[in-house]
Design a protein around this motif. Structure first.
Motif, PDB file in Angstrom:
ATOM      1  N   THR A   1       0.781  -1.046   0.031  1.00  0.00           N
ATOM      2  CA  THR A   1      -0.059  -0.084  -0.179  1.00  0.00           C
ATOM      3  C   THR A   1       0.919   1.249   0.057  1.00  0.00           C
ATOM      4  O   THR A   1       0.472   2.181  -0.706  1.00  0.00           O
ATOM      5  N   ALA A   2       2.001   1.316   0.612  1.00  0.00           N
ATOM      6  CA  ALA A   2       2.984   2.146   0.648  1.00  0.00           C
ATOM      7  C   ALA A   2       3.589   2.390  -0.847  1.00  0.00           C
ATOM      8  O   ALA A   2       3.553   3.684  -1.269  1.00  0.00           O
ATOM      9  N   ALA A   3       3.757   1.523  -1.366  1.00  0.00           N
ATOM     10  CA  ALA A   3       4.492   1.624  -2.717  1.00  0.00           C
ATOM     11  C   ALA A   3       3.321   2.072  -3.695  1.00  0.00           C
ATOM     12  O   ALA A   3       3.675   3.005  -4.726  1.00  0.00           O
ATOM     13  N   ALA A   4       1.976   1.845  -3.561  1.00  0.00           N
ATOM     14  CA  ALA A   4       1.021   2.648  -4.313  1.00  0.00           C
ATOM     15  C   ALA A   4       0.688   3.950  -4.098  1.00  0.00           C
ATOM     16  O   ALA A   4       0.688   4.719  -5.200  1.00  0.00           O
ATOM     17  N   SER A   5       0.913   4.371  -2.744  1.00  0.00           N
ATOM     18  CA  SER A   5       1.034   5.687  -2.553  1.00  0.00           C
ATOM     19  C   SER A   5       2.200   6.473  -3.177  1.00  0.00           C
ATOM     20  O   SER A   5       1.997   7.536  -3.671  1.00  0.00           O
ATOM     21  N   ALA A   6       3.326   5.906  -3.100  1.00  0.00           N
ATOM     22  CA  ALA A   6       4.578   6.592  -3.598  1.00  0.00           C
ATOM     23  C   ALA A   6       4.448   6.693  -5.037  1.00  0.00           C
ATOM     24  O   ALA A   6       4.782   7.603  -5.742  1.00  0.00           O
TER      25      ALA A   6
ATOM     26  N   HIS B   1       0.957   9.874   2.813  1.00  0.00           N
ATOM     27  CA  HIS B   1       0.328   8.537   3.026  1.00  0.00           C
ATOM     28  C   HIS B   1       1.506   7.486   2.985  1.00  0.00           C
ATOM     29  O   HIS B   1       1.504   6.425   3.566  1.00  0.00           O
ATOM     30  N   ALA B   2       2.219   7.671   1.876  1.00  0.00           N
ATOM     31  CA  ALA B   2       3.273   6.695   1.527  1.00  0.00           C
ATOM     32  C   ALA B   2       4.101   6.644   2.883  1.00  0.00           C
ATOM     33  O   ALA B   2       4.423   5.447   3.245  1.00  0.00           O
ATOM     34  N   ALA B   3       4.550   7.567   3.303  1.00  0.00           N
ATOM     35  CA  ALA B   3       5.533   7.423   4.675  1.00  0.00           C
ATOM     36  C   ALA B   3       4.801   6.903   5.838  1.00  0.00           C
ATOM     37  O   ALA B   3       5.251   6.078   6.390  1.00  0.00           O
ATOM     38  N   ALA B   4       3.570   7.213   5.979  1.00  0.00           N
ATOM     39  CA  ALA B   4       2.670   6.883   6.973  1.00  0.00           C
ATOM     40  C   ALA B   4       2.667   5.233   6.921  1.00  0.00           C
ATOM     41  O   ALA B   4       2.654   4.439   8.021  1.00  0.00           O
ATOM     42  N   LEU B   5       2.231   4.728   5.931  1.00  0.00           N
ATOM     43  CA  LEU B   5       1.983   3.198   5.523  1.00  0.00           C
ATOM     44  C   LEU B   5       3.388   2.601   5.636  1.00  0.00           C
ATOM     45  O   LEU B   5       3.393   1.455   6.018  1.00  0.00           O
ATOM     46  N   ALA B   6       4.472   3.037   4.854  1.00  0.00           N
ATOM     47  CA  ALA B   6       5.516   2.416   5.045  1.00  0.00           C
ATOM     48  C   ALA B   6       6.354   2.474   6.629  1.00  0.00           C
ATOM     49  O   ALA B   6       6.954   1.446   6.736  1.00  0.00           O
ATOM     50  N   GLY B   7       5.916   3.493   7.496  1.00  0.00           N
ATOM     51  CA  GLY B   7       6.588   3.575   8.600  1.00  0.00           C
ATOM     52  C   GLY B   7       8.053   4.271   8.545  1.00  0.00           C
ATOM     53  O   GLY B   7       8.520   4.569   9.426  1.00  0.00           O
ATOM     54  N   THR B   8       8.453   4.289   7.339  1.00  0.00           N
ATOM     55  CA  THR B   8       9.609   5.279   7.062  1.00  0.00           C
ATOM     56  C   THR B   8       9.555   5.731   5.580  1.00  0.00           C
ATOM     57  O   THR B   8       8.304   5.607   5.008  1.00  0.00           O
ATOM     58  N   ARG B   9      10.388   6.545   5.055  1.00  0.00           N
ATOM     59  CA  ARG B   9      10.271   7.126   3.835  1.00  0.00           C
ATOM     60  C   ARG B   9      10.638   5.868   2.709  1.00  0.00           C
ATOM     61  O   ARG B   9      11.567   5.500   2.678  1.00  0.00           O
ATOM     62  N   PRO B  10       9.557   5.991   1.902  1.00  0.00           N
ATOM     63  CA  PRO B  10       9.434   4.956   0.992  1.00  0.00           C
ATOM     64  C   PRO B  10      10.231   5.330  -0.137  1.00  0.00           C
ATOM     65  O   PRO B  10      10.620   6.639  -0.278  1.00  0.00           O
ATOM     66  N   ARG B  11      10.888   4.234  -1.033  1.00  0.00           N
ATOM     67  CA  ARG B  11      11.743   4.509  -2.116  1.00  0.00           C
ATOM     68  C   ARG B  11      10.959   5.208  -3.223  1.00  0.00           C
ATOM     69  O   ARG B  11       9.674   5.141  -3.452  1.00  0.00           O
ATOM     70  N   PRO B  12      11.848   5.913  -4.100  1.00  0.00           N
ATOM     71  CA  PRO B  12      11.006   6.130  -5.334  1.00  0.00           C
ATOM     72  C   PRO B  12      10.422   4.997  -6.080  1.00  0.00           C
ATOM     73  O   PRO B  12      11.095   3.972  -6.184  1.00  0.00           O
ATOM     74  N   SER B  13       9.182   5.157  -6.657  1.00  0.00           N
ATOM     75  CA  SER B  13       8.778   4.167  -7.647  1.00  0.00           C
ATOM     76  C   SER B  13       9.378   4.190  -8.850  1.00  0.00           C
ATOM     77  O   SER B  13       9.936   5.200  -9.629  1.00  0.00           O
ATOM     78  N   PRO B  14       9.370   2.939  -9.566  1.00  0.00           N
ATOM     79  CA  PRO B  14      10.024   3.174 -10.933  1.00  0.00           C
ATOM     80  C   PRO B  14       9.242   4.048 -11.998  1.00  0.00           C
ATOM     81  O   PRO B  14       7.917   4.386 -11.605  1.00  0.00           O
ATOM     82  N   PRO B  15       9.603   4.701 -12.885  1.00  0.00           N
ATOM     83  CA  PRO B  15       8.921   5.448 -13.723  1.00  0.00           C
ATOM     84  C   PRO B  15       7.533   4.946 -14.280  1.00  0.00           C
ATOM     85  O   PRO B  15       7.599   3.748 -14.856  1.00  0.00           O
ATOM     86  N   GLY B  16       6.822   5.797 -14.558  1.00  0.00           N
ATOM     87  CA  GLY B  16       5.371   5.237 -15.006  1.00  0.00           C
ATOM     88  C   GLY B  16       5.215   5.673 -16.488  1.00  0.00           C
ATOM     89  O   GLY B  16       6.472   5.764 -17.016  1.00  0.00           O
ATOM     90  N   PRO B  17       4.021   5.464 -16.897  1.00  0.00           N
ATOM     91  CA  PRO B  17       3.833   5.757 -18.388  1.00  0.00           C
ATOM     92  C   PRO B  17       4.266   7.176 -18.537  1.00  0.00           C
ATOM     93  O   PRO B  17       4.190   7.967 -17.773  1.00  0.00           O
ATOM     94  N   PRO B  18       4.516   7.657 -19.799  1.00  0.00           N
ATOM     95  CA  PRO B  18       4.613   8.941 -20.122  1.00  0.00           C
ATOM     96  C   PRO B  18       3.417   9.910 -19.944  1.00  0.00           C
ATOM     97  O   PRO B  18       2.259   9.172 -20.002  1.00  0.00           O
ATOM     98  N   VAL B  19       3.791  11.109 -19.656  1.00  0.00           N
ATOM     99  CA  VAL B  19       2.648  11.956 -19.037  1.00  0.00           C
ATOM    100  C   VAL B  19       2.194  12.624 -20.527  1.00  0.00           C
ATOM    101  O   VAL B  19       2.843  12.990 -21.411  1.00  0.00           O
ATOM    102  N   PRO B  20       0.832  12.408 -20.696  1.00  0.00           N
ATOM    103  CA  PRO B  20       0.327  12.961 -21.943  1.00  0.00           C
ATOM    104  C   PRO B  20       0.543  14.563 -22.220  1.00  0.00           C
ATOM    105  O   PRO B  20       0.657  15.110 -21.180  1.00  0.00           O
TER     106      PRO B  20
END
Length: 168
Positions: free
Chosen positions: A58-63, A93-112
């Motif tokens: 859930t933290a990864a999703a928020s990140a 939200h990502a920090a609260a769910l992870a309990g720590t500072r979550p790592r950046p997520s891999p790049p997502g799809p290009p922004v339109p």
């Protein structure tokens, strides 16, 4: 030679005591069979691992949502001010769910290239993340479930705010 007389009552008491001793030793032997860990300890450890995995997902999703806000803000500076508080909230939200500072997520799809389309995709991501956190409630212990419910509700609000027209 003296003969010992055993009454029925004494025999039953002795049998009961032996049975109780057997049950007590069986309970304590259960922990020894599991490598020194009792059944309760193993269950607690299993629950802790499940909660940690749930928090991580859930933290990864928020990140991921936080990083999508950032990507859209970089591609479309005109919406940066509108997205800044939402991005900050997703980061919290990502920090609260992870309990720590979550790592950046891999790049997502290009922004339109179209800002409205980018905001629409961002709203869809916020909805997907919110739905995932809501679905995770069933597997979460009470404290984490309360946090997930709050984060899921905030995600639904994000989706609404992203699809709402400016000034409406």
């Amino acid at each position: 030679m003296s003969r010992t007389v055993t009454s029925r009552r004494a025999a039953l008491a002795a049998t009961g005591a032996a049975a109780a001793a057997g049950l007590l030793s069986a309970c304590s032997d259960d922990g020894a069979q599991g490598g020194g860990r009792s059944t309760r300890e193993r269950e607690r450890a299993q629950k802790a691992r499940a909660e940690a995995a749930l928090r991580l997902r859930t933290a990864a999703a928020s990140a991921e949502l936080r990083d999508r806000y950032e990507a859209v803000s970089l591609r479309h500076p005109g919406v940066r001010d509108r997205l800044a508080p939402l991005r900050e909230e997703a980061a919290q939200h990502a920090a609260a769910l992870a309990g720590t500072r979550p790592r950046p997520s891999p790049p997502g799809p290009p922004v339109p290239a179209d800002p409205a389309e980018a905001l629409g995709e961002l709203a869809a991501t916020a909805r997907r993340v919110s739905d995932g956190q809501l679905a995770a409630l069933t597997a979460a212990p009470p404290e984490l479930a309360r946090l997930l419910a709050s984060v899921a509700a905030a995600g639904a609000v994000h989706a609404y705010l992203l699809t709402r027209r400016e000034g409406a």
